[in-house]
Design a protein around this motif. Structure first.
Motif, PDB file in Angstrom:
ATOM      1  N   LEU A   1      34.682  73.362  82.017  1.00 12.90           N
ATOM      2  CA  LEU A   1      34.953  74.801  82.038  1.00 12.90           C
ATOM      3  C   LEU A   1      33.819  75.555  82.736  1.00 12.90           C
ATOM      4  O   LEU A   1      34.077  76.477  83.512  1.00 12.90           O
TER       5      LEU A   1
ATOM      6  N   THR B   1      47.395  78.543  84.525  1.00  7.06           N
ATOM      7  CA  THR B   1      47.825  77.314  85.200  1.00  7.06           C
ATOM      8  C   THR B   1      49.328  77.115  85.002  1.00  7.06           C
ATOM      9  O   THR B   1      49.923  77.687  84.082  1.00  7.06           O
TER      10      THR B   1
ATOM     11  N   GLY C   1      45.671  76.334  80.802  1.00  6.87           N
ATOM     12  CA  GLY C   1      44.418  76.906  81.287  1.00  6.87           C
ATOM     13  C   GLY C   1      44.597  78.373  81.604  1.00  6.87           C
ATOM     14  O   GLY C   1      45.580  78.770  82.231  1.00  6.87           O
TER      15      GLY C   1
ATOM     16  N   ASP D   1      40.589  76.672  77.774  1.00  2.00           N
ATOM     17  CA  ASP D   1      41.344  75.428  77.869  1.00  2.00           C
ATOM     18  C   ASP D   1      42.103  75.302  76.556  1.00  2.00           C
ATOM     19  O   ASP D   1      41.523  74.966  75.520  1.00  2.00           O
TER      20      ASP D   1
END
Length: 187
Positions: A52, A94, A99, A128
Motif C-alpha cells: 500500500l 479497482t 482496492g 485494501d
C-alpha cells in the motif's frame, strides 16, 4: 484504541518507582500472554503495509478519472449491518472493488447495533479491503468515544481497530488528558 493498552503495558513492565510490581491479576496475565502481545504488535508492523505504501507513491490520476461522492462499505457485521463505511469526495476503485484510493475521506466505524463508535477524517487514503488495511497520506483526525487523535500519516488495521499515527501524533484520551508523543519516537 491500543494506545492506552500499550501505556498500561509499559507501566506494568517498568513497575512503579523501581519497586517490584504486585503479581498481575488473571485478567492482566491474559492481556500479557504471548498471543495477546503478538496480536497487539502485528497491526503496526510496517511490512504488512509495504504494498500500500508503494502504491501511495504513485499519482492517483494514473488510475483514470475519479468517481465523485463515493460511499463504500469496508466491513460488515454478521447481522448485515455496516461495520466500517468510507465516504470520499473523489475515489478510484479497482475493478474487483477490493482496492480504494480516495481523497477528502471520512470513515465511520459502527457498533453491531448500528451506533457510531468512531470516525476518522483524512486527506488521502488507500484501502485494501481484502487485507482490511489502509494507509493515510496527509493530515488525519479521529475520535473513538472519548478518545481523540490527530497527526500526519497513519497505518490502519480495520480488523483490530488499530491506528498508528506516523508523525506529529496528538492524543486526548478523555481519561488521561492530552498527550503529545510526537517528540518521543513512539509513532
Amino acid at each position: 484504541m491500543r494506545i492506552v493498552g500499550c501505556l498500561l503495558l509499559t507501566a506494568l513492565v517498568l513497575g512503579l518507582g523501581g519497586r517490584a510490581p504486585a503479581a498481575p491479576s488473571p485478567e492482566a496475565e491474559e492481556r500479557l500472554s504471548e498471543a495477546a502481545l503478538a496480536r497487539y504488535s502485528a497491526p503496526g508492523n510496517p511490512e504488512r503495509y509495504r504494498s500500500l505504501l508503494m502504491q501511495m507513491r504513485e499519482s492517483p490520476e494514473t488510475l483514470g478519472a475519479p468517481a465523485k461522492q463515493v460511499r463504500l462499505p469496508v466491513q460488515s457485521w454478521p447481522n448485515g449491518r455496516a461495520k466500517t463505511m468510507v465516504f470520499a469526495k473523489e475515489a478510484w476503485v479497482t475493478l474487483d472493488m477490493q482496492g480504494v484510493r480516495a481523497r477528502n475521506v471520512h470513515v465511520e466505524h459502527y457498533c453491531e447495533d448500528g451506533a457510531l463508535a468512531g470516525a476518522l477524517d483524512a486527506e488521502e487514503v488507500l484501502v485494501d479491503r481484502t487485507k482490511q488495511l489502509a494507509v493515510v497520506k496527509g493530515r488525519i483526525h479521529g475520535s473513538f468515544g472519548p478518545d481523540k487523535l490527530s497527526g500526519v500519516g497513519a497505518l490502519i488495521d480495520f480488523e483490530t481497530q488499530y491506528v498508528k499515527i506516523l508523525r506529529r501524533a496528538r492524543i486526548d484520551t478523555g481519561r488521561l488528558g492530552k498527550a503529545d508523543f510526537s517528540a518521543r519516537g513512539l509513532f
